[in-house]
Scaffold this motif. Structure first.
Motif, mmCIF file in Angstrom:
data_model
loop_
_atom_site.group_PDB
_atom_site.id
_atom_site.type_symbol
_atom_site.label_atom_id
_atom_site.label_comp_id
_atom_site.label_asym_id
_atom_site.label_seq_id
_atom_site.Cartn_x
_atom_site.Cartn_y
_atom_site.Cartn_z
ATOM 1 N N ARG A 384 6.715 7.908 0.352
ATOM 2 C CA ARG A 384 7.102 7.552 1.463
ATOM 3 C C ARG A 384 7.178 6.602 2.841
ATOM 4 N NH1 ARG A 384 6.434 13.345 -0.263
ATOM 5 N NH2 ARG A 384 4.518 12.894 1.467
ATOM 6 N N MET A 385 6.151 6.057 2.605
ATOM 7 C CA MET A 385 6.474 4.726 3.558
ATOM 8 C C MET A 385 7.062 3.312 3.304
ATOM 9 S SD MET A 385 2.339 4.456 3.907
ATOM 10 C CE MET A 385 1.009 6.724 4.339
ATOM 11 N N SER A 386 8.850 3.389 3.762
ATOM 12 C CA SER A 386 9.235 2.337 2.841
ATOM 13 C C SER A 386 8.801 1.525 3.247
ATOM 14 C CB SER A 386 10.634 2.802 3.373
ATOM 15 O OG SER A 386 10.341 3.304 5.429
ATOM 16 N N VAL A 387 9.251 0.589 3.782
ATOM 17 C CA VAL A 387 8.761 -0.212 4.601
ATOM 18 C C VAL A 387 7.455 -0.813 3.458
ATOM 19 C CG1 VAL A 387 7.806 -2.613 5.560
ATOM 20 C CG2 VAL A 387 9.808 -1.487 6.431
ATOM 21 N N GLN A 388 6.579 0.104 3.490
ATOM 22 C CA GLN A 388 5.120 -0.595 2.613
ATOM 23 C C GLN A 388 5.243 -0.605 1.198
ATOM 24 O OE1 GLN A 388 4.672 1.609 4.889
ATOM 25 N NE2 GLN A 388 3.539 2.013 6.999
ATOM 26 N N TYR A 389 6.245 0.651 0.834
ATOM 27 C CA TYR A 389 6.222 0.819 -0.731
ATOM 28 C C TYR A 389 6.539 -0.305 -0.913
ATOM 29 C CZ TYR A 389 8.418 2.909 -5.161
ATOM 30 O OH TYR A 389 7.843 2.851 -6.379
ATOM 31 N N GLU A 390 8.101 -1.250 -0.001
ATOM 32 C CA GLU A 390 8.665 -1.988 -0.343
ATOM 33 C C GLU A 390 7.507 -3.423 -1.028
ATOM 34 O OE1 GLU A 390 11.888 -1.507 -1.771
ATOM 35 O OE2 GLU A 390 11.850 -0.038 -1.315
ATOM 36 N N PHE A 391 7.290 -3.539 -0.046
ATOM 37 C CA PHE A 391 6.457 -4.849 0.333
ATOM 38 C C PHE A 391 5.695 -4.412 -0.747
ATOM 39 C CE2 PHE A 391 6.648 -6.983 3.847
ATOM 40 C CZ PHE A 391 8.251 -6.494 4.243
ATOM 41 N N SER A 392 4.617 -3.511 -1.662
ATOM 42 C CA SER A 392 3.759 -3.377 -2.427
ATOM 43 C C SER A 392 4.267 -4.044 -3.625
ATOM 44 C CB SER A 392 3.223 -1.832 -2.322
ATOM 45 O OG SER A 392 3.940 -0.850 -2.970
ATOM 46 N N LYS A 393 5.636 -3.976 -3.553
ATOM 47 C CA LYS A 393 5.997 -4.295 -5.880
ATOM 48 C C LYS A 393 5.686 -4.941 -5.790
ATOM 49 C CE LYS A 393 10.060 -0.592 -4.998
ATOM 50 N NZ LYS A 393 11.240 -0.332 -5.384
ATOM 51 N N LYS A 394 5.551 -6.606 -5.120
ATOM 52 C CA LYS A 394 4.393 -7.563 -5.526
ATOM 53 C C LYS A 394 2.688 -7.960 -5.175
ATOM 54 C CE LYS A 394 9.129 -10.039 -5.390
ATOM 55 N NZ LYS A 394 9.082 -10.877 -6.794
ATOM 56 N N LEU A 395 2.316 -6.692 -4.544
ATOM 57 C CA LEU A 395 1.246 -6.821 -5.603
ATOM 58 C C LEU A 395 0.981 -7.818 -6.705
ATOM 59 C CD1 LEU A 395 -0.448 -3.378 -4.024
ATOM 60 C CD2 LEU A 395 -0.255 -5.766 -2.600
ATOM 61 N N PRO A 396 1.153 -7.034 -7.928
ATOM 62 C CA PRO A 396 0.459 -7.898 -9.503
ATOM 63 C C PRO A 396 1.051 -9.154 -8.875
ATOM 64 C CG PRO A 396 2.465 -6.069 -9.313
ATOM 65 C CD PRO A 396 2.188 -6.104 -7.751
ATOM 66 N N TYR A 397 1.910 -9.922 -8.181
ATOM 67 C CA TYR A 397 2.151 -11.637 -7.756
ATOM 68 C C TYR A 397 1.471 -12.148 -7.160
ATOM 69 C CZ TYR A 397 6.002 -9.275 -11.472
ATOM 70 O OH TYR A 397 6.030 -8.454 -11.965
ATOM 71 N N VAL A 398 0.768 -11.231 -6.144
ATOM 72 C CA VAL A 398 0.096 -11.698 -4.460
ATOM 73 C C VAL A 398 -0.734 -13.368 -5.139
ATOM 74 C CG1 VAL A 398 -1.552 -11.767 -2.651
ATOM 75 C CG2 VAL A 398 0.309 -9.798 -3.323
#
Length: 446
Positions: A384-398
């Motif tokens: 439900r933390m919209s921005v944090q959640y969207e950004f976290s989608k790239k965690l596997p590619y950091v």
């Protein structure tokens, strides 16, 4: 803001951007200072073996831990709430938090570790771990992890790996702050753009629609995109073209590679070919985004509070677009570490506190971070933390900064090359060759 003849060095807390302007000659002083810090780190190895933990358990059996960090922005208030909750829930361990501005933070940490007075728990950025771990200044926590209190498999792989040094665990990652795309919802709507771009083609198409030059004088009143922190923006482009400041073998710079040149070509094309992005000189891109003069910006999740507090700004976040052939984004993490000389009793208490912070990293995420625990990332509350959640989608590619003890010595050369290229102060090949030569000289001395 940039000015001719200056190099912009940026440092940030988790939410607040700050830039220090230095004339070009000061670069050398900066490098010397960083080199001295690394040398002072070597002293830690000499003194930590004979240093003694002078702190004692109080007469009532309560251990008071010292916790240092640089959370000077709203993140500090978030962390204070978590610490206060820990103190309320633990009678035998209490935590005293000290917030030190990042500009002086590592100087104080280094001196504390080398000469006494070090905190029991402290924050490290991932790029600082190598120099401290390599100097035997940190307590290895492999034995504590082996007790089963914390499951390494519950952590995202790249943040976990970034807290290791030479196959040993010297810290645990509290969070990750990856790059993502901030975009102005109202400007998107006016331009008829229904969703944020996911690749270079979509990005350029959107940026063209969002760049508005009303009188045709070549000075748009509204830009589709603008570069913010040049170092991290360039890092994302380099990573997406399978390149970086230092080659994967950590022995030499990779800036003169063809992949590196392609990355910088993609960056400069947005300015001089597509004309959807201003040259960085004379621009404060983040203020431009906050005030609606820039429609898109690539920045870290730590800037979230900065736009949340901007009156009248309607924005949203999305995963960073894929500009090059490799799915990758710049990212950093705050790591939780302990000093090597800590006593067994205090070490046990410090570990309990570190684990508590990790277990409650969902609360920490509310202040503008992405958790790195898979179990927390999967919770409905985090989604439900919209921005944090969207950004976290790239965690596997950091992609973190190279894990080298020399990284903070070479970054000024990287910064200078990016500014020279994007402002056309020097031809790309010349700027990259000069930076690579200086980086190689530093690496050869390691």
């Amino acid at each position: 803001m940039y000015r001719p003849g200056a190099i912009s060095f940026a440092y940030r807390d988790s939410h607040t951007e700050k830039r220090m302007q230095m004339p070009v000659p000061a670069i050398h002083a900066r490098v010397v200072r960083l080199a001295l810090l690394v040398l002072s780190g070597l002293l830690i190895a000499l003194v930590s073996g004979c240093a003694r933990d002078g702190r004692q358990v109080s007469t009532d059996g309560v251990i008071t831990l010292e916790f240092w960090n640089g959370f000077t922005g709203p993140d500090g208030k978030t962390m204070e709430k978590i610490v206060n909750r820990f103190n309320a829930e633990h009678e035998d361990v209490q935590v005293r938090m000290q917030i030190i501005p990042w500009a002086t933070y590592y100087d104080k940490v280094t001196l504390g570790l080398a000469y006494g007075g070090a905190p029991d728990v402290f924050i490290l950025h991932t790029d600082r771990l190598p120099e401290y771990a390599d100097s035997s200044a940190l307590s290895c926590v492999d034995d504590l992890i082996a007790n089963g209190d914390l499951d390494p498999k519950d952590f995202m792989e790249r943040p976990w790996a970034a807290s290791r040094w030479k196959d040993k665990q010297y810290a645990i990652p509290l969070d990750c702050h990856p790059h993502g795309l901030y975009y102005n919802v109202e400007l998107f709507k006016k331009a008829g753009i229904e969703k944020p771009p996911t690749n270079m083609t979509e990005f350029i198409e959107a940026a063209r629609k969002l760049t508005i030059d009303k009188n045709g004088d070549g000075k748009p009143e509204q830009w589709g995109f603008a570069y913010t922190w040049l170092r991290t923006n360039a890092h994302t482009f380099l990573a997406q073209y399978d390149s970086g400041w230092i080659a994967k073998d950590l022995a030499h710079s990779d800036l003169t590679s063809e992949n590196s040149k392609r990355a910088f070509q993609a960056m400069t094309d947005l300015i001089y070919k597509e004309k959807v992005c201003p040259a960085p000189e004379g621009q404060d891109a983040w203020i431009g985004f906050r005030t609606g003069k820039v429609a898109m910006a690539i920045e870290g999740i730590y800037m979230l509070s900065s736009v949340e507090e901007q009156e009248g700004l309607k924005f949203a976040g999305a995963p960073c677009p894929q500009f090059g052939p490799v799915p990758a984004v710049w990212g950093g993490s705050h790591l939780l570490a302990m000093p090597a000389g800590i006593s067994a009793e205090r070490r046990k208490a410090a570990w309990a506190f570190m684990k508590y912070l990790s277990d409650h990293s969902l609360d920490w995420a509310k202040g503008g971070q992405a958790p790195v625990r898979k179990s927390i990332l999967a919770t409905p509350e985090f989604k439900r933390m919209s921005v944090q959640y969207e950004f976290s989608k790239k965690l596997p590619y950091v992609v973190y900064l190279p894990q080298s003890t020399a990284i903070n010595q070479v970054l000024p050369f990287c910064d200078a090359s990016v500014e020279a290229i994007l402002n056309r102060i020097k031809p790309t090949d010349e700027a990259l060759s000069e930076a690579a030569r200086r980086i190689d000289n530093v690496l050869e001395r390691q």
